[in-house]
Design an enzyme around this catalytic site. Structure first.
Site, mmCIF file in Angstrom:
data_model
loop_
_atom_site.group_PDB
_atom_site.id
_atom_site.type_symbol
_atom_site.label_atom_id
_atom_site.label_comp_id
_atom_site.label_asym_id
_atom_site.label_seq_id
_atom_site.Cartn_x
_atom_site.Cartn_y
_atom_site.Cartn_z
ATOM 1 N N GLU A 75 0.584 -1.273 -0.065
ATOM 2 C CA GLU A 75 0.163 0.024 -0.086
ATOM 3 C C GLU A 75 0.615 1.402 -0.043
ATOM 4 O O GLU A 75 1.923 1.456 0.934
ATOM 5 C CB GLU A 75 -0.853 0.107 1.199
ATOM 6 N N GLU A 100 4.833 4.806 3.821
ATOM 7 C CA GLU A 100 4.410 6.287 4.333
ATOM 8 C C GLU A 100 5.223 7.029 5.175
ATOM 9 O O GLU A 100 6.094 6.410 5.856
ATOM 10 C CB GLU A 100 3.083 5.961 5.273
ATOM 11 N N ASP A 127 10.236 6.769 0.921
ATOM 12 C CA ASP A 127 9.901 7.179 -0.345
ATOM 13 C C ASP A 127 9.293 5.904 -1.151
ATOM 14 O O ASP A 127 10.211 4.991 -1.336
ATOM 15 C CB ASP A 127 10.707 7.895 -1.282
ATOM 16 N N ASP A 150 -2.931 12.481 -3.633
ATOM 17 C CA ASP A 150 -3.414 13.982 -3.528
ATOM 18 C C ASP A 150 -3.561 14.003 -5.083
ATOM 19 O O ASP A 150 -2.636 13.819 -5.806
ATOM 20 C CB ASP A 150 -2.053 14.831 -3.162
ATOM 21 N N ASP A 186 -11.382 10.723 -5.238
ATOM 22 C CA ASP A 186 -12.694 11.369 -5.332
ATOM 23 C C ASP A 186 -12.508 12.392 -6.187
ATOM 24 O O ASP A 186 -13.390 13.350 -6.011
ATOM 25 C CB ASP A 186 -13.031 11.729 -3.917
ATOM 26 N N THR A 226 -13.740 5.634 3.415
ATOM 27 C CA THR A 226 -13.197 6.513 4.640
ATOM 28 C C THR A 226 -14.162 7.531 4.964
ATOM 29 O O THR A 226 -15.372 7.872 4.322
ATOM 30 C CB THR A 226 -11.873 7.344 4.228
ATOM 31 N N LYS A 227 -13.917 8.088 6.349
ATOM 32 C CA LYS A 227 -14.859 9.257 6.939
ATOM 33 C C LYS A 227 -15.080 10.614 5.570
ATOM 34 O O LYS A 227 -15.858 10.651 5.557
ATOM 35 C CB LYS A 227 -14.281 9.643 8.320
#
Length: 249
Positions: A75, A100, A127, A150, A186, A226-227
């Site tokens: 992931e 991450e 990275d 992003d 999204d 996700t929220k």
């Protein structure tokens, strides 16, 4: 929370010129400001030595790391790690390696690992491009998750988006034949770019067979909303999932 491993243009050969002490190299992330809570700091100190793998420019041995041989899922940019933890809990027969760089996110996932008693998650705080280049061997991954990277909304920043042809080519080389890459966003313009770039990679095939979806896939049951996503859906915003598989041969 959005993943923070979003990119400047990816090069497969990011080595610095000789004699350059602090070179400006291509990264797959942009660091975000964030405060590490006391609980996250405790998790980093106490659980980090067990679950956070040091970056090393040599191939990873998953059997040694996880103590077993199992399908390996990478992931990239797990944010605060809630989806990672939920997926790992629902798929205990698979092992998950999360990339991450955001320290509060690493601490938050470590807390969830402890709370859920997960044994099938490890983290590399580095990275993702360099992890793919140096720690993941060709044909090693069974799957890759890239959720809500992003979108870099402004046109002049589109080159910073993670899903670009060189990165997808590198990623595909690390997938086993039949392995999958699952992206979600999204932001419709980014979804359209993802679909274009993934479709153009000759070693990938779109797993979505429903023409009514226009190349996108229904959200798989394993990916929890996700929220942030749930709030957006209530406001009428869209979410697009894309699932591609590496072709055999």
């Amino acid at each position: 929370m959005r993943a923070v491993t979003d990119t400047q243009p990816v090069s497969d050969t990011p080595a610095a010129p000789p004699g350059v002490a602090h070179p400006k190299t291509v990264r797959s992330f942009v660091r975000r400001a964030g405060r590490t809570t006391r609980g996250q700091a405790r998790a980093l100190a106490e659980l980090g030595p067990r679950f956070v793998l040091p970056y090393a420019a040599q191939p990873l041995d998953p059997a040694a790391v996880f103590g077993r041989r199992a399908p390996l899922i990478l992931e990239i940019g797990f944010g605060m790690g809630e989806a990672t933890a939920q997926i790992a809990r629902s798929r205990p027969e698979e092992d998950f390696l999360g990339c991450e760089v955001h320290e509060p996110g690493v601490g938050a996932l470590l807390k969830r690992i402890e709370e859920l008693a997960l044994t099938n998650v490890r983290i590399v705080q580095h990275d993702a491009v360099e992890v793919l280049q140096h720690m993941i061997a060709p044909d090693q991954l069974d799957g890759v998750h890239i959720f809500f990277p992003d979108p870099w909304h402004k046109k002049r920043h589109h080159k910073r988006r993670l899903i670009q042809p060189p990165f997808v080519a590198l990623l595909t080389s690390r997938l086993k034949p039949g392995g999958y890459v699952h992206c979600a966003t999204d932001w419709q313009p980014y979804a359209e770019q993802m679909l274009e770039v993934l479709s153009a990679e000759p070693r990938l095939a779109n797993a979505s067979s429903d023409p009514a979806l226009g190349g996108y896939a229904p959200r798989p049951d394993y990916r929890p909303p996700t929220k942030f996503e749930q709030r957006g859906l209530r406001l009428g915003h869209g979410v697009w999932d894309l699932i591609f598989r590496r072709r055999d041969g």
